[in-house]
Enzyme design. Structure first.
Site, PDB file in Angstrom:
ATOM      1  N   HIS A 121      19.952  65.705  20.535  1.00  0.00           N
ATOM      2  CA  HIS A 121      19.377  67.532  19.708  1.00  0.00           C
ATOM      3  C   HIS A 121      21.209  68.541  19.575  1.00  0.00           C
ATOM      4  O   HIS A 121      20.734  68.872  20.795  1.00  0.00           O
ATOM      5  CB  HIS A 121      17.802  67.492  20.097  1.00  0.00           C
ATOM      6  CG  HIS A 121      17.906  69.213  19.071  1.00  0.00           C
ATOM      7  ND1 HIS A 121      17.971  70.232  19.108  1.00  0.00           N
ATOM      8  CD2 HIS A 121      16.676  68.644  18.341  1.00  0.00           C
ATOM      9  CE1 HIS A 121      17.292  70.650  18.299  1.00  0.00           C
ATOM     10  NE2 HIS A 121      15.897  69.548  17.527  1.00  0.00           N
ATOM     11  N   HIS A 176      19.902  66.787  12.987  1.00  0.00           N
ATOM     12  CA  HIS A 176      20.873  67.426  13.844  1.00  0.00           C
ATOM     13  C   HIS A 176      20.386  66.517  14.808  1.00  0.00           C
ATOM     14  O   HIS A 176      20.800  67.213  16.242  1.00  0.00           O
ATOM     15  CB  HIS A 176      19.900  68.305  13.418  1.00  0.00           C
ATOM     16  CG  HIS A 176      18.745  68.672  13.476  1.00  0.00           C
ATOM     17  ND1 HIS A 176      17.913  68.259  13.290  1.00  0.00           N
ATOM     18  CD2 HIS A 176      17.635  69.333  14.802  1.00  0.00           C
ATOM     19  CE1 HIS A 176      16.252  68.179  13.662  1.00  0.00           C
ATOM     20  NE2 HIS A 176      16.331  68.696  14.588  1.00  0.00           N
TER      21      HIS A 176
END
Length: 157
Positions: free
Chosen positions: A79, A64
């Site tokens: 992110h 992620h």
């Protein structure tokens, strides 16, 4: 005679709406605990490189988040989402590996945005400057719509 270095730019890493980092609904980002930055509320599940650099971090096993180090030693962290570190499902698909050289606009990762939404995760995506390296006069773009790989979101010398 001294010449000022010309302005450089980081490009949008996702299509969507640019959001000030202070408005992100997570104190780690909004209070700039990891560094200053900017966010995009994305329209799809594609994340592109905002700059040329080397992939220095990939958050496994979720994929992620990705870190890039630029030639000027600026380090950025991309992110995807809030609390996405907790996801156990196979949602994120990384297109790069640690040590890869990337160019601005290269695809870094794709993810299932609809599945993320049905799981009640916010997919707002942050670009955090974890180290400014040799960059000076860093300025973030104002909020508005951005196009991945085209819109300037950060300006610096």
């Amino acid at each position: 005679m001294f010449f000022k270095k010309k302005m450089q730019h980081l490009k949008a890493f996702a299509d969507g709406r640019l959001v000030a980092i202070e408005k992100v609904d997570d104190e780690v980002f909004s209070k700039k605990m990891m560094g200053d930055g900017i966010a995009v509320q994305p329209e799809n599940g594609r994340v592109l490189a905002p700059c040329d650099g080397v992939i220095t971090v990939i958050f496994e096993p979720t994929y992620h988040a990705i870190g890039i180090t630029m030639e000027n030693r600026m380090e950025i962290l991309l992110h995807v989402g809030l609390d996405t570190v907790n996801i156990k499902e196979d949602i994120f698909h990384c297109k790069v590996k640690k040590g890869d050289r990337v160019a601005c606009g290269d695809e870094l990762l794709i993810y299932d945005a609809e599945k993320l939404k049905t799981m009640n995760y916010d997919n707002i995506t942050m670009c955090v400057l974890t180290s400014q390296g040799n960059a000076k006069e860093i300025m973030f773009a104002k909020e508005g719509n951005v196009i991945a790989g085209e819109s300037d979101i950060v300006t610096y010398r």
